[in-house]
Design a protein around this motif. Structure first.
Motif, PDB file in Angstrom:
ATOM      1  N   GLU A  11       0.828  -1.206   0.000  1.00  0.00           N
ATOM      2  CA  GLU A  11       0.000   0.000   0.000  1.00  0.00           C
ATOM      3  C   GLU A  11       0.864   1.258   0.000  1.00  0.00           C
ATOM      4  O   GLU A  11       0.584   2.216  -0.728  1.00  0.00           O
ATOM      5  CB  GLU A  11      -0.942  -0.008   1.199  1.00  0.00           C
ATOM      6  CG  GLU A  11      -2.019  -1.069   1.099  1.00  0.00           C
ATOM      7  CD  GLU A  11      -2.767  -1.310   2.398  1.00  0.00           C
ATOM      8  OE1 GLU A  11      -2.505  -0.594   3.398  1.00  0.00           O
ATOM      9  OE2 GLU A  11      -3.627  -2.212   2.427  1.00  0.00           O
ATOM     10  N   SER A  26      -2.350  10.975  -2.344  1.00  0.00           N
ATOM     11  CA  SER A  26      -2.403   9.513  -2.225  1.00  0.00           C
ATOM     12  C   SER A  26      -1.746   9.062  -0.927  1.00  0.00           C
ATOM     13  O   SER A  26      -0.694   9.554  -0.539  1.00  0.00           O
ATOM     14  CB  SER A  26      -1.687   8.863  -3.409  1.00  0.00           C
ATOM     15  OG  SER A  26      -2.363   9.150  -4.599  1.00  0.00           O
ATOM     16  N   GLY A  29      -5.331   4.103   2.969  1.00  0.00           N
ATOM     17  CA  GLY A  29      -6.658   4.444   3.478  1.00  0.00           C
ATOM     18  C   GLY A  29      -6.828   4.127   4.947  1.00  0.00           C
ATOM     19  O   GLY A  29      -7.547   4.798   5.662  1.00  0.00           O
ATOM     20  N   ASP A  38     -12.506   3.240   4.190  1.00  0.00           N
ATOM     21  CA  ASP A  38     -11.779   3.758   3.035  1.00  0.00           C
ATOM     22  C   ASP A  38     -11.215   2.612   2.209  1.00  0.00           C
ATOM     23  O   ASP A  38     -11.086   1.481   2.666  1.00  0.00           O
ATOM     24  CB  ASP A  38     -10.607   4.644   3.469  1.00  0.00           C
ATOM     25  CG  ASP A  38     -11.015   6.062   3.788  1.00  0.00           C
ATOM     26  OD1 ASP A  38     -12.111   6.469   3.377  1.00  0.00           O
ATOM     27  OD2 ASP A  38     -10.230   6.762   4.447  1.00  0.00           O
ATOM     28  N   ALA A  39     -10.840   2.943   1.001  1.00  0.00           N
ATOM     29  CA  ALA A  39     -10.125   1.999   0.148  1.00  0.00           C
ATOM     30  C   ALA A  39      -8.752   1.739   0.763  1.00  0.00           C
ATOM     31  O   ALA A  39      -8.310   2.449   1.669  1.00  0.00           O
ATOM     32  CB  ALA A  39      -9.984   2.599  -1.250  1.00  0.00           C
ATOM     33  N   VAL A  42      -6.040   5.655  -1.002  1.00  0.00           N
ATOM     34  CA  VAL A  42      -6.933   6.735  -1.419  1.00  0.00           C
ATOM     35  C   VAL A  42      -6.118   7.824  -2.103  1.00  0.00           C
ATOM     36  O   VAL A  42      -4.909   7.880  -1.974  1.00  0.00           O
ATOM     37  CB  VAL A  42      -7.723   7.323  -0.220  1.00  0.00           C
ATOM     38  CG1 VAL A  42      -8.622   6.276   0.400  1.00  0.00           C
ATOM     39  CG2 VAL A  42      -6.785   7.899   0.832  1.00  0.00           C
ATOM     40  N   GLY A  43      -6.816   8.676  -2.850  1.00  0.00           N
ATOM     41  CA  GLY A  43      -6.145   9.787  -3.498  1.00  0.00           C
ATOM     42  C   GLY A  43      -6.435   9.913  -4.983  1.00  0.00           C
ATOM     43  O   GLY A  43      -6.038  10.885  -5.608  1.00  0.00           O
ATOM     44  N   HIS A  48     -12.111   3.478  -6.264  1.00  0.00           N
ATOM     45  CA  HIS A  48     -11.953   2.705  -5.029  1.00  0.00           C
ATOM     46  C   HIS A  48     -10.868   1.665  -5.285  1.00  0.00           C
ATOM     47  O   HIS A  48     -11.064   0.739  -6.078  1.00  0.00           O
ATOM     48  CB  HIS A  48     -13.259   2.023  -4.630  1.00  0.00           C
ATOM     49  CG  HIS A  48     -13.125   1.240  -3.368  1.00  0.00           C
ATOM     50  ND1 HIS A  48     -13.407   1.789  -2.135  1.00  0.00           N
ATOM     51  CD2 HIS A  48     -12.706  -0.022  -3.135  1.00  0.00           C
ATOM     52  CE1 HIS A  48     -13.177   0.876  -1.204  1.00  0.00           C
ATOM     53  NE2 HIS A  48     -12.750  -0.232  -1.794  1.00  0.00           N
ATOM     54  N   SER A  66     -13.664  -5.195  -4.054  1.00  0.00           N
ATOM     55  CA  SER A  66     -13.620  -3.774  -4.390  1.00  0.00           C
ATOM     56  C   SER A  66     -15.005  -3.245  -4.749  1.00  0.00           C
ATOM     57  O   SER A  66     -15.390  -2.149  -4.335  1.00  0.00           O
ATOM     58  CB  SER A  66     -12.643  -3.547  -5.543  1.00  0.00           C
ATOM     59  OG  SER A  66     -12.462  -2.174  -5.762  1.00  0.00           O
ATOM     60  N   GLU A  74     -17.998   5.679  -6.985  1.00  0.00           N
ATOM     61  CA  GLU A  74     -16.613   5.218  -7.121  1.00  0.00           C
ATOM     62  C   GLU A  74     -16.544   4.014  -8.048  1.00  0.00           C
ATOM     63  O   GLU A  74     -17.387   3.128  -7.983  1.00  0.00           O
ATOM     64  CB  GLU A  74     -16.033   4.800  -5.770  1.00  0.00           C
ATOM     65  CG  GLU A  74     -15.786   5.924  -4.813  1.00  0.00           C
ATOM     66  CD  GLU A  74     -15.165   5.438  -3.509  1.00  0.00           C
ATOM     67  OE1 GLU A  74     -14.386   6.202  -2.934  1.00  0.00           O
ATOM     68  OE2 GLU A  74     -15.487   4.314  -3.065  1.00  0.00           O
TER      69      GLU A  74
END
Length: 102
Positions: A11, A26, A29, A38-39, A42-43, A48, A66, A74
């Motif tokens: 990640e 970014s 999450g 959150d995913a 994120v960013g 997602h 997902s 998303e």
């Protein structure tokens, strides 16, 4: 390396790559407050991201995860890679066509 550490490292790696493309917001999450819906990363507005850093991946299960976790508006994507391989992006064809048509 255990799977949690590998996932966190993946990640962070993916967030850094997205930053290099100009998406400065970014980040992981789950980074600040644990499981918050959150995913994984994120960013990217409207996307997602489910991040998978594994050697064997059931891509259909990952895409389904997902889809289930994505918020309204998303597009669900899975960004994934194996050891010594580059990052790939997998998403439903209908969503990809929406991006391509833009």
């Amino acid at each position: 390396m255990n799977s949690n550490q590998k996932g966190k490292k993946g990640e962070l790696e993916l967030a850094a790559i997205l930053k290099s493309y100009g998406y400065e917001d970014s980040r992981r999450g789950q980074q600040y407050c644990g499981s918050n819906g959150d995913a994984d990363v994120v960013g990217l507005p409207g996307i997602h991201i489910e991040c998978k850093r594994v050697e064997k991946l059931n891509i259909y299960d990952a895409v389904e995860q997902s889809k289930n976790d994505a918020r309204t508006g998303e597009m669900p994507v899975v960004m994934h890679r194996k050891n010594r391989k580059g990052w790939l992006v997998t998403m439903p064809l209908d969503d990809w066509m929406k991006l391509y048509e833009r």
